[in-house]
Design a protein around this motif. Structure first.
Motif, mmCIF file in Angstrom:
data_model
loop_
_atom_site.group_PDB
_atom_site.id
_atom_site.type_symbol
_atom_site.label_atom_id
_atom_site.label_comp_id
_atom_site.label_asym_id
_atom_site.label_seq_id
_atom_site.Cartn_x
_atom_site.Cartn_y
_atom_site.Cartn_z
ATOM 1 N N LEU A 270 0.933 -1.111 -0.133
ATOM 2 C CA LEU A 270 0.001 0.028 0.068
ATOM 3 C C LEU A 270 0.976 1.210 -0.133
ATOM 4 O O LEU A 270 1.787 1.231 0.747
ATOM 5 N N SER A 271 0.528 2.263 -0.660
ATOM 6 C CA SER A 271 1.066 3.460 -0.405
ATOM 7 C C SER A 271 0.261 4.537 0.479
ATOM 8 O O SER A 271 -0.709 4.299 0.571
ATOM 9 N N MET A 272 1.182 4.818 1.227
ATOM 10 C CA MET A 272 0.711 5.574 2.595
ATOM 11 C C MET A 272 0.672 7.083 2.719
ATOM 12 O O MET A 272 1.807 7.279 2.205
ATOM 13 N N GLU A 273 -0.277 7.633 3.376
ATOM 14 C CA GLU A 273 -0.004 9.152 3.384
ATOM 15 C C GLU A 273 -0.655 9.345 4.846
ATOM 16 O O GLU A 273 -1.849 8.785 4.991
ATOM 17 N N LEU A 274 0.038 10.277 5.901
ATOM 18 C CA LEU A 274 -0.530 10.621 6.843
ATOM 19 C C LEU A 274 -1.879 11.500 6.619
ATOM 20 O O LEU A 274 -2.881 11.707 7.709
ATOM 21 N N GLY A 275 -1.992 12.346 5.499
ATOM 22 C CA GLY A 275 -3.085 13.202 5.493
ATOM 23 C C GLY A 275 -2.919 14.466 6.674
ATOM 24 O O GLY A 275 -1.785 14.672 6.757
ATOM 25 N N PRO A 276 -3.947 15.220 6.984
ATOM 26 C CA PRO A 276 -3.952 16.240 7.873
ATOM 27 C C PRO A 276 -3.238 16.028 9.007
ATOM 28 O O PRO A 276 -2.814 16.877 9.641
ATOM 29 N N ILE A 277 -3.208 14.727 9.738
ATOM 30 C CA ILE A 277 -2.578 14.539 10.720
ATOM 31 C C ILE A 277 -0.858 14.887 10.613
ATOM 32 O O ILE A 277 -0.225 15.618 11.651
ATOM 33 N N ALA A 278 -0.224 14.966 9.527
ATOM 34 C CA ALA A 278 1.001 15.325 9.216
ATOM 35 C C ALA A 278 1.350 16.891 9.751
ATOM 36 O O ALA A 278 2.463 17.138 10.117
ATOM 37 N N ALA A 279 0.327 17.491 9.564
ATOM 38 C CA ALA A 279 0.421 19.213 9.948
ATOM 39 C C ALA A 279 0.344 19.365 11.656
ATOM 40 O O ALA A 279 0.154 20.303 11.898
ATOM 41 N N TRP A 280 0.197 18.373 12.471
ATOM 42 C CA TRP A 280 -0.079 18.485 13.777
ATOM 43 C C TRP A 280 0.937 18.613 14.854
ATOM 44 O O TRP A 280 0.728 18.795 15.873
ATOM 45 N N GLY A 281 2.168 18.726 14.103
ATOM 46 C CA GLY A 281 3.667 19.080 14.812
ATOM 47 C C GLY A 281 3.966 17.861 15.576
ATOM 48 O O GLY A 281 4.862 17.873 16.500
ATOM 49 N N LEU A 282 3.574 16.354 15.115
ATOM 50 C CA LEU A 282 3.936 15.238 15.594
ATOM 51 C C LEU A 282 5.140 14.997 15.056
ATOM 52 O O LEU A 282 5.773 15.206 14.156
ATOM 53 N N ALA A 283 6.185 14.373 16.058
ATOM 54 C CA ALA A 283 7.614 13.971 15.695
ATOM 55 C C ALA A 283 7.092 12.752 14.778
ATOM 56 O O ALA A 283 6.662 11.590 15.351
ATOM 57 N N LEU A 284 7.834 12.823 13.383
ATOM 58 C CA LEU A 284 7.660 11.739 12.677
ATOM 59 C C LEU A 284 8.739 11.014 12.355
ATOM 60 O O LEU A 284 9.904 11.583 12.593
#
Length: 339
Positions: free
Chosen positions: A252-266
């Motif tokens: 699967l190709s994955m993307e975090l979507g809007p969650i990626a803009a929440w300032g989470l350490a990735l």
């Protein structure tokens, strides 16, 4: 209709780990709202492989993915979770100590804590670069999931890939298909060793044909009805495999979507958490299941279940500040009735 919902915990993702988090929170008297972009609970188990057998759930030597979801939903039911399906969480904000989530449907969820159990985010199949693929996808000749094994009864099926999905479905579909051929670029598979051994044994008995070392090259047919899958070696040698269906299992190709803009350490599209609590670097936000990353992490449903329990216990003081949590085993405590 858009709504403002007050709850203790908001869970993003209604897959198996998210559903079990409802149960774990419920055992600690915490109410949950569950949000998922899909129209039904179950996550990938429902959307991608509802009939696929799962072998590593304790006490179940084998259980179908859809059956597992049904049992988890039943287990969570006494705690009356609110399901907001067919929408995704767009924004995270704060109102004092309260976290506010805003969905694509206009809902506002006010809660004390958030558990992200969104698998690895939004997902879709990795498609092979084959000319004319769309027409065969539209007719169902090319599929990226098996919703019903019966759809393939008496059919000639070509499965491409070298992971668990390719191996598991080859072993399962050989029981109903007229012929199953597995296409892989090398003899070694990335599947569970026992499953790979079963595949080798089935091939030795002539129950499955192996096309190795080959890769997908082209499709033959009228643009809708499939007649054959053309495979080739790295040296350019080609051969036709007569087929009614092609199942490419390239992940699967994955993307975090809007969650990626929440300032989470990735960490490579995954959310970094504290292993003991599953807390992220954002106060009040926790992550469990495939989306969570920490040293020694295993991408297993059963590990996600454990993380759900750890996150629920870590969240309890946020929902009931100053209240001591006297942990009891469920065998002695029982399941409290929902309000």
């Amino acid at each position: 209709m858009a709504a403002v919902i007050e709850t203790d915990v908001a869970i993003i993702g209604a897959g198996p780990v998210g559903l079990f988090a409802v149960f774990e929170c419920g055992m600690l008297r915490m109410k949950c709202v569950v949000v998922d972009a899909l129209e039904a609970v179950g996550g990938q188990c429902t959307a991608l492989y509802p009939e696929k057998p799962i072998y590593d759930i304790p006490a179940h030597p084998a259980i179908g993915a859809a059956e597992l979801i049904g049992k988890l939903e039943h287990q969570a039911a006494p705690f009356t979770p609110i399901y907001l399906l067919g929408r995704r969480v767009e924004r995270l904000g704060r109102d004092g100590a309260t976290i506010e989530l805003h969905t694509s449907a206009g809902d506002t969820i006010r809660c004390k804590a958030v558990i992200i159990a969104a698998g690895a985010g939004a997902f879709g199949p990795n498609r092979p670069p084959i000319e004319g693929l769309a027409g065969y996808e539209a007719s169902g000749a090319v599929r990226y999931l098996v919703a019903r094994r019966e759809d393939f009864r008496g059919k000639r099926v070509v499965i491409a890939g070298g992971g668990d999905s390719a191996v598991d479905w080859a072993l399962s579909l050989k029981q109903v298909a007229a012929k199953v051929t597995v296409v892989h670029r090398r003899p070694k598979f990335r599947a569970a060793p026992e499953s790979a051994a079963q595949l080798d044994a089935a091939a030795a008995r002539g129950e499955i044909e192996m096309a190795i070392p080959f890769q997908l090259h082209a499709l033959k047919g009228d643009g809708s009805k499939l007649e054959a899958v053309v495979v080739s070696t790295l040296k350019g040698e080609e051969k036709d495999i007569p087929a009614d269906h092609l199942l490419p299992f390239y992940g699967l190709s994955m993307e975090l979507g809007p969650i990626a803009a929440w300032g989470l350490a990735l960490d490579r599209h995954h959310v970094t958490v504290e292993p003991a609590t599953c807390a992220t670097n954002v106060d009040g936000v926790f992550a469990i299941g495939d989306i969570a990353s920490y040293p020694g992490k295993l991408k297993l449903i059963l590990q996600g279940f454990s993380e759900a329990a750890m996150a629920a216990h870590a969240i309890h003081p946020r929902v009931f500040p100053g209240e001591a949590l006297h942990f009891e085993y469920s065998t002695s405590k029982g399941v409290p009735a929902g309000d």
